[in-house]
Every structure is written in structure tokens, then in C-alpha cells.
Enzyme design. Structure first.
Site, PDB file in Angstrom:
ATOM      1  N   ASP A 201     -26.670  31.300  10.943  1.00  0.00           N
ATOM      2  CA  ASP A 201     -27.896  31.161  10.176  1.00  0.00           C
ATOM      3  C   ASP A 201     -27.698  30.288   8.951  1.00  0.00           C
ATOM      4  O   ASP A 201     -26.601  30.229   8.412  1.00  0.00           O
ATOM      5  CB  ASP A 201     -28.255  32.564   9.678  1.00  0.00           C
ATOM      6  CG  ASP A 201     -29.628  32.937  10.104  1.00  0.00           C
ATOM      7  OD1 ASP A 201     -29.864  32.978  11.310  1.00  0.00           O
ATOM      8  OD2 ASP A 201     -30.462  33.163   9.208  1.00  0.00           O
ATOM      9  N   GLU A 243     -29.132  27.822  13.380  1.00  0.00           N
ATOM     10  CA  GLU A 243     -30.448  27.857  12.775  1.00  0.00           C
ATOM     11  C   GLU A 243     -30.411  26.880  11.614  1.00  0.00           C
ATOM     12  O   GLU A 243     -29.617  27.021  10.693  1.00  0.00           O
ATOM     13  CB  GLU A 243     -30.796  29.249  12.266  1.00  0.00           C
ATOM     14  CG  GLU A 243     -32.209  29.386  11.765  1.00  0.00           C
ATOM     15  CD  GLU A 243     -32.343  29.378  10.242  1.00  0.00           C
ATOM     16  OE1 GLU A 243     -33.483  29.423   9.759  1.00  0.00           O
ATOM     17  OE2 GLU A 243     -31.323  29.319   9.532  1.00  0.00           O
TER      18      GLU A 243
END
Ligand code: MG
Ligand code: CA
Length: 537
Positions: A201, A243
Site C-alpha cells: 500500500d 497500490e
């Protein structure tokens, strides 16, 4: 299990352990609960689970604030429960991707607690400290509605620390070799347990450099290449998913030359589809496919209908106000709703969006509960609005938990349209025409054709702009997909001369359509109708 490129054929299901099933009646979903529902997921036809963050965390940022990278949050069980879950998933040929947030930690992580006590602490430099809050002035504030600076004053050690996200999430200092070493240790910890992939992330924010936006820096890409090399050598066949909430070209950069991430989450598909529906025009989708940067061999976008609608991109009258009647917009750039309420619960629109998700190039990701057409609860605020308990049945607590209703981590959706009394797995099991049963058929059909998972795409350009037709092709297998983006019946004439003599066979029912000749091929479609044809010689 880990055959090369498995992630290219995967159908991914994104789930939060907290929200799926509670096994011990404490009102919170857990790994034993999730394990008990694997048969359901296998029957649905997904082949990979992506677990939202489930590590120990004070949950000030919905679990994106990690306080221990090598444990399971006590709410969800133990590492043994995780191992058993993984074993049971693998037994059912379901792979597992674990999400890790490595740009920062929680301010309750032992490293940060120790670091703030003294400038001489061993892990003081695991974080980014400064005497002034004026460094990195070109770095934007990601959550301007709650944060006023990227620096926070620490009264204990009398210095500022950097936080790109919330102030309870201090950034790690990736210039420190020990931090990079910890990163490798953490990845190895989960890969050694046997997970099939990792989703990393907030990747763009790992490094900071004065005079830059402190995003997507060469140092960050360099570190990701090192990570990829390490994973390929030590753990061949595992997949890395990034991400990177950036513009398409900057997202694309995380594939590198095929030497960084295997997959990158494509953000923006839902906005394009929504715009196309609004205008009854394929152009926004065509534009995305044309300008969407090509990906290196062996790499693939992960695409999803669970995304933030970027409001500036929508040509809606009241900038989307109609979609969120009671609430201010939920996120910084746009708003986040579940698919069914976004489409006013229109069954045909929901089907068509899923058809497009399953046929465009990319690995499709289904957000838990969307296979039922679950609703959301905008009164719960950002992120949590879409994390209400999975609706299994019309029993107490929707079959999610045996706790008292007051104890649930979050109230159930119980309104007359999306409430668990009517929208639930059990009810949809019993109705052959339910969305759930239709989704099962969709997934089963998708899996029969590798052209849909690995094939290239060729756009067709009939005069009728309300229709989106394209061909996917892989190793001689050709699929013709035709979608009507309008709420009214349409016809179109396709130039299919190069397939003269072939027969289109409808993929769901197996019906052969008239043979293709040299004249334009006429097709008619009902409102939001679609066809998948195998073009058979
Ligand atoms: Mg529980
Ligand atoms: Ca950083």
C-alpha cells in the site's frame, strides 16, 4: 499451485476479515469465521482472496496503522488461525494475497514509542525527524480535511516527525538501511507462511527528497526492483501487487520494465464506466483503453468496480449530489459507494458493469458482498460506509455473528431496499435468477476462456456510439464482446469480414448465431444488454 502467471487468470475477491464472519460471538469477524465460509467462496468461483489489513493496530486509521507487522490482530484470532485459514484456502485452490502498509507505522508501534523517548534510541532514525516543519514543502497533504501539515510536533523528544498520512501514522525512514532490512524481513515473514502474494500500500511515498513532490521517486522504484528480485529468487511464483493512487502514467511506472510489480491496482475504471453510462457513449471507455498505458509482458492491471468516483471527471448536473443525498462527499477527490446504490439498484446496470469488469483486460477484483448487490451505510463515514457485515441470511445479525446486535463492530444494513432481511446469501441461493446465481454463472463462463484473461484487445468502431464492441484474442481463441451502454434497445452493424465463414456462439447459452459473411453483421441488444460470442471457425 504457483504456476507462472497465475495472477493473470485469477478472479480476486477483496474481503475484510472484520466484516465477513464472526466465529466467537464477540461481534467482530475473524479468521475462523472466514475459514468457515471458504466453501461459499469456492462455489462462487473466485480463485484468489485479497485480505485488507488484518495486522495488530490501534485502528485509528482502519487498520492501515500497523503496530506489529508479524502478528494477527487479536480481534481476528491468532497466527495459528491464519495458518489454518491459508491451508484451507489452498485446499480449495484459492490463493491468498495479504495487504501490507509499509510506508508508515502506527504511533503505537514499539519502534515509534522507543524512538520518541530519546534521540539516542536505537530506532530513532527509523522515522523522519526534523527541527523544523518547513522541510519537503512541495509534498502535498494527502488528507487536507483532517491534517494541516505533513509534520507533527512530538513534545516528548521535542522534534517534528514526518507523516504523509494521518499524524498517528509516522512515516518510516527508508534511507535507513535497517528499515529496508526490516521491510525484507516482514515480506519474508508472510511469504514463508505460504501466502501467494502481497499487496503493498501507499508505495509512491516511501522516500522523500527535498525539492520534489516526494512521490514516485527513483529511489522508491529502485527499492521495489530490489524487492522484486529478492521475491523472484527466494519465492518464485508469488505475486506483488501495488497500490499507487496516481495518474495512469505514474501508476504504470510501478510495473517498471516488468521488474517491479506483477500487478498494479488500476484506479479510475469505475469513473470511466459511470461516465459512459451517463452519456450513453463508449468514448470514455475507449479513451481509457487507448490512453491507458500498455503494460510489460507478464504484468497486468488489477481492475475493480470498488473504487472512488472522481467527481470532476463526471459530467453530472449537481456534481454527484444526487448520488449522496444526505451527506457531504466522503473522500478527498471523490466519493466511495457500493456498486448497487451507485446504480440505483438497477439489475441490468449491475450486470453490465460486471460483464465489462470480466471482459476488459486486467485481473478482476470483486468487493465482498457486491455479488449480492449489498448496500452501504454512508452515515458511518469514509471507508467504514462500505464495510458493513456480510449478509448471510435473514437470521439474527444476518448470520454474521451470534453476538447481541449492540455488540457488532458496526450496525447491519437494514433498510427496506438493501437490508439483510431481503439481500442475503441464503435467499439468493434459493432463487435461480438471483444476482448471486448470475454472478456464479458469469465467473464460471469467464474462467472457460483464456482470451478474456490473457488476450489482447481490439476495439471495433460501429456507427452506434452507445454500443461497446471489442474482440479479445489469445492463442487462436477469439471472443467478441458487445455491450449496450444505454437504457434503451439498440442495434449495430459490425464489420466482421475478416471472420467470413465463422459462426458466433453465445458463451452463456451455447446458441449458434447466423454465420458471418461479407456483409455488415447485424446485432440487436436490449437495454444494457450484452453478448459474449466465441467466434468459432
Ligand atoms: Mg470474532
Ligand atoms: Ca515516506
Amino acid at each position: 499451485m504457483n504456476e507462472p502467471g497465475w495472477y493473470q487468470d485469477a478472479i480476486v475477491y477483496e474481503v475484510h476479515v472484520r466484516s465477513f464472519c464472526d466465529s466467537n460471538a464477540d461481534g467482530i469477524g475473524d479468521f475462523r469465521g472466514l475459514t468457515s465460509r471458504l466453501d461459499y467462496l469456492q462455489e462462487l468461483g473466485i480463485s484468489c482472496l485479497w485480505l485488507l489489513p488484518f495486522l495488530p493496530s490501534p485502528l485509528k486509521a482502519d487498520g492501515y496503522d500497523t503496530s506489529d507487522f508479524c502478528e494477527v490482530h487479536a480481534d481476528y484470532g491468532t497466527l495459528d488461525d491464519f495458518d489454518e485459514f491459508l491451508r484451507q484456502a489452498h485446499r480449495r485452490d484459492i490463493r491468498v494475497i495479504v495487504e501490507l502498509v509499509l510506508n508508515h507505522t502506527s504511533d503505537e508501534h514499539p519502534w515509534f514509542r522507543e524512538a520518541r523517548v530519546s534521540p539516542y534510541a536505537a530506532c530513532r532514525d527509523y522515522y523522519v525527524w526534523s527541527d523544523s516543519d518547513q522541510k519537503y514543502r512541495e509534498a502535498r497533504i494527502i488528507f487536507p480535511e483532517t491534517e494541516r501539515s505533513i509534520w507533527a510536533w512530538d513534545p516528548t523528544s521535542k522534534a517534528y516527525y514526518l507523516h504523509r498520512f494521518a499524524s498517528q501514522e509516522p512515516d518510516l525512514n527508508y534511507d535507513h538501511p535497517d528499515v529496508r532490512q526490516e521491510l525484507v524481513r516482514i515480506l519474508s515473514f508472510w511469504l514463508d507462511r505460504g501466502v501467494d502474494g502481497l499487496r503493498l500500500d501507499a508505495v509512491p511515498f516511501l522516500f522523500e527528497r527535498e525539492g520534489t513532490s516526494c512521490e514516485d521517486l527513483p529511489e522508491t522504484h529502485g527499492l521495489m526492483r530490489d524487492v522484486r528480485r529478492y521475491v523472484d529468487q527466494r519465492y518464485p511464483g508469488r505475486a506483488l501487487l501495488a497500490e499507487a493512487n496516481q495518474r495512469p502514467a505514474d501508476m504504470r511506472a510501478y510495473f517498471g520494465a516488468g521488474d517491479e510489480f506483477h500487478m498494479v491496482s488500476y484506479l479510475g475504471l469505475l469513473t470511466r464506466l459511470f461516465t459512459a453510462f451517463e452519456r450513453q457513449d463508449r468514448e470514455p471507455i475507449i479513451h481509457m483503453l487507448r490512453t491507458g498505458p500498455a503494460v510489460p509482458r507478464g504484468c497486468q492491471w488489477a481492475i475493480s468496480l470498488h473504487d472512488e468516483l472522481v467527481l470532476e471527471a463526471l459530467a453530472l448536473p449537481a456534481q454527484g449530489d444526487a448520488l449522496v443525498p444526505d451527506l457531504p462527499l466522503l473522500l478527498d477527490q471523490g466519493m466511495s459507494r457500493r456498486l448497487a446504490p451507485l446504480l440505483n439498484n438497477g439489475r441490468r446496470e449491475i450486470e453490465l458493469m460486471n460483464v465489462i469488469l470480466m471482459t476488459l483486460p486486467g485481473t478482476p477484483v470483486i468487493y465482498y458482498g457486491d455479488e449480492l448487490g449489498m448496500g452501504d451505510n454512508t452515515y458511518l463515514g469514509r471507508r467504514r460506509a462500505l464495510r458493513t457485515p456480510m449478509q448471510w441470511s435473514s437470521d439474527r445479525n444476518a448470520g454474521f455473528s451470534a453476538a447481541d446486535a449492540e455488540r457488532l463492530y458496526c450496525p447491519l444494513v437494514s433498510n427496506p431496499v438493501y437490508g439483510y432481511q431481503s439481500v442475503n446469501v441464503e435467499a439468493q441461493h434459493r432463487v435461480p435468477s438471483s444476482l448471486l446465481n448470475w454472478m456464479r454463472q458469469l465467473l464460471a463462463t469467464r474462467k472457460r476462456y483464456r482470451a478474456l484473461s490473457r488476450g489482447g484487445i481490439r476495439l471495433l468502431h460501429p456507427a452506434n456510439q452507445a454500443v461497446l464492441p471489442f474482440i479479445r484474442e489469445y492463442e487462436g481463441e477469439r471472443m467478441l464482446v458487445v455491450c449496450n451502454l444505454a437504457p434503451r434497445a439498440q442495434y449495430l452493424e459490425l464489420d466482421l469480414r475478416e471472420y467470413d465463414g465463422c459462426t458466433p456462439v453465445e458463451a452463456f447459452g451455447g446458441t449458434s448465431f447466423p454465420r458471418i459473411g461479407t456483409l455488415p453483421y447485424l446485432l440487436t441488444l436490449g437495454p444494457y444488454g450484452y453478448y459474449w460470442f466465441l467466434i468459432a471457425p
